[in-house]
Design an enzyme around this catalytic site. Structure first.
Site, PDB file in Angstrom:
ATOM      1  N   ASP A 192       0.985  -1.011   0.145  1.00  0.00           N
ATOM      2  CA  ASP A 192      -0.234  -0.203  -0.024  1.00  0.00           C
ATOM      3  C   ASP A 192       0.831   1.269   0.054  1.00  0.00           C
ATOM      4  OD1 ASP A 192      -2.224   1.593   0.508  1.00  0.00           O
ATOM      5  OD2 ASP A 192      -1.911   1.866   2.707  1.00  0.00           O
ATOM      6  N   LEU A 193       0.402   2.488  -0.200  1.00  0.00           N
ATOM      7  CA  LEU A 193       1.242   3.497  -0.458  1.00  0.00           C
ATOM      8  C   LEU A 193       1.239   4.378   0.764  1.00  0.00           C
ATOM      9  CD1 LEU A 193       3.172   5.518  -2.023  1.00  0.00           C
ATOM     10  CD2 LEU A 193       1.020   6.407  -2.953  1.00  0.00           C
ATOM     11  N   ASP A 194       0.076   5.074   1.027  1.00  0.00           N
ATOM     12  CA  ASP A 194      -0.154   6.086   2.056  1.00  0.00           C
ATOM     13  C   ASP A 194      -0.231   5.462   3.480  1.00  0.00           C
ATOM     14  OD1 ASP A 194      -1.151   8.583   0.655  1.00  0.00           O
ATOM     15  OD2 ASP A 194      -2.455   7.074  -0.125  1.00  0.00           O
TER      16      ASP A 194
ATOM     17  N   GLU B  57      -0.063  -3.291   4.468  1.00  0.00           N
ATOM     18  CA  GLU B  57      -1.046  -2.587   4.814  1.00  0.00           C
ATOM     19  C   GLU B  57      -1.213  -1.788   6.260  1.00  0.00           C
ATOM     20  OE1 GLU B  57      -3.640  -0.839   3.713  1.00  0.00           O
ATOM     21  OE2 GLU B  57      -4.118  -1.555   1.784  1.00  0.00           O
ATOM     22  N   ASP B  58      -1.672  -0.600   6.245  1.00  0.00           N
ATOM     23  CA  ASP B  58      -1.856   0.039   7.433  1.00  0.00           C
ATOM     24  C   ASP B  58      -3.373   0.301   7.648  1.00  0.00           C
ATOM     25  OD1 ASP B  58      -1.921   2.087   5.343  1.00  0.00           O
ATOM     26  OD2 ASP B  58      -2.087   3.529   6.851  1.00  0.00           O
TER      27      ASP B  58
ATOM     28  N   THR C  91       1.545  10.190   4.272  1.00  0.00           N
ATOM     29  CA  THR C  91       0.734  11.340   3.551  1.00  0.00           C
ATOM     30  C   THR C  91      -0.601  11.759   4.478  1.00  0.00           C
ATOM     31  OG1 THR C  91       0.030   9.689   2.072  1.00  0.00           O
ATOM     32  CG2 THR C  91       1.555  11.021   1.327  1.00  0.00           C
TER      33      THR C  91
HETATM   34  C1  G6P Z   1      -5.321   6.396   0.314  1.00  0.00           C
HETATM   35  C2  G6P Z   1      -5.493   7.000   1.652  1.00  0.00           C
HETATM   36  C3  G6P Z   1      -6.835   7.650   1.841  1.00  0.00           C
HETATM   37  C4  G6P Z   1      -7.283   8.584   0.430  1.00  0.00           C
HETATM   38  C5  G6P Z   1      -7.104   7.411  -0.582  1.00  0.00           C
HETATM   39  C6  G6P Z   1      -7.652   8.321  -1.887  1.00  0.00           C
HETATM   40  O1  G6P Z   1      -6.040   5.142   0.548  1.00  0.00           O
HETATM   41  O2  G6P Z   1      -5.114   6.222   2.888  1.00  0.00           O
HETATM   42  O3  G6P Z   1      -6.784   8.566   2.905  1.00  0.00           O
HETATM   43  O4  G6P Z   1      -8.525   8.846   0.591  1.00  0.00           O
HETATM   44  O5  G6P Z   1      -5.888   6.884  -0.667  1.00  0.00           O
HETATM   45  O6  G6P Z   1      -6.460   8.989  -2.216  1.00  0.00           O
HETATM   46  P1  G6P Z   1      -6.399  10.096  -3.157  1.00  0.00           P
HETATM   47  O7  G6P Z   1      -4.973  10.655  -3.370  1.00  0.00           O
HETATM   48  O8  G6P Z   1      -6.954   9.511  -4.681  1.00  0.00           O
HETATM   49  O9  G6P Z   1      -7.210  11.380  -2.888  1.00  0.00           O
HETATM   50 MG    MG Z   2      -2.660   3.115   3.747  1.00  0.00          MG
END
Ligand code: G6P
Ligand code: MG
Length: 218
Positions: free
Chosen positions: A9-11, A169-170, A17
């Site tokens: 996963d990224l965020d 994943e978080d 972020t």
């Molecule tokens: C990730 C984050 C969410 C965010 C989603 C969409 O899953 O954890 O908090 O709403 O991405 O991100 P975006 O950059 O498309 O708004």
């Molecule tokens: Mg995440």
């Protein structure tokens, strides 16, 4: 030995972020005349932008026509993009590059599986894009986590069977998505929150080479 694949996963896993998402949602909430707390922002982890706005408007008791809703989605993202504009390698979470390098050295295919539609530019900013053999993000899926779609597409792109994929994943929804895909789920963060994960670590500094080698043999 059957091939194994790793999906990140990224965020909240690769970069923190969440604080920038929070600032952007809070700004919108304040403009609409209500407060949005850090605790409430926890609910937004792993949740699509559209669903986040729906929840935000429920919190503020605000109703909106489609056109207005869409305009607020754009406003939030414009603010978010401004906040992440100057992100660089220093914002990569501790020991993520060490783990990525270990996997690359062992020729393990690596994918990104994120709900974000901003995933690629973020990976470019933090200079991690070259590590990824496949990027599956909010632009490629129709169903949000906890639906397993994002991870299943990633596994297919890597050419690895789902039950041979490891997912970091978080978010609770992300762990549920990984489990639904029959993947090995690894929670990054509070174990009480991520209790459905197969393994759990507070962060990547706790993930050592022995553990990674064990996964490669699984
Ligand atoms: C990730 C984050 C969410 C965010 C989603 C969409 O899953 O954890 O908090 O709403 O991405 O991100 P975006 O950059 O498309 O708004
Ligand atoms: Mg995440």
């Amino acid at each position: 030995m059957q091939k194994i694949g790793f999906i990140f996963d990224l965020d909240g896993v690769i970069v923190d972020t969440a604080k920038y998402h929070y600032r952007a949602w809070k700004k919108l909430a304040n403009e609409l005349g209500f407060e949005f707390t850090k605790e409430q922002n926890e609910m937004f982890k792993g949740v699509s932008r559209k669903r986040c706005l729906e929840i935000l408007l429920e919190i503020g008791n605000v109703t909106a026509y489609q056109e207005q809703f869409d305009a607020w989605m754009v406003d939030k993202n414009v603010d978010y993009l401004a906040y992440i504009e100057n992100m660089d390698e220093s914002e990569v979470l501790p020991d993520v590059p060490r783990v990525l390098n270990f996997l690359k050295d062992n020729h393990i295919p690596i994918a990104l599986g994120s709900a974000s539609k901003n995933a690629r530019p973020i990976l470019e900013k933090v200079k991690l894009l070259p590590f990824f053999d496949s990027i599956v993000d909010g632009n490629n899926v129709t169903k949000a986590k906890p639906d397993p779609e994002v991870f299943l597409i990633a596994a297919e792109n890597l050419g690895v069977p789902s039950n041979k994929c490891v997912v970091f994943e978080d978010a609770v929804a992300g762990i549920q998505a990984a489990n639904a895909a029959h993947m090995i789920s690894i929670g990054i963060g509070d174990q009480k929150v991520l209790s459905e994960s197969k393994y759990n670590f507070n962060d990547f500094t706790e993930i050592d080479t022995d553990f990674l080698s064990k996964l490669l043999r699984s």
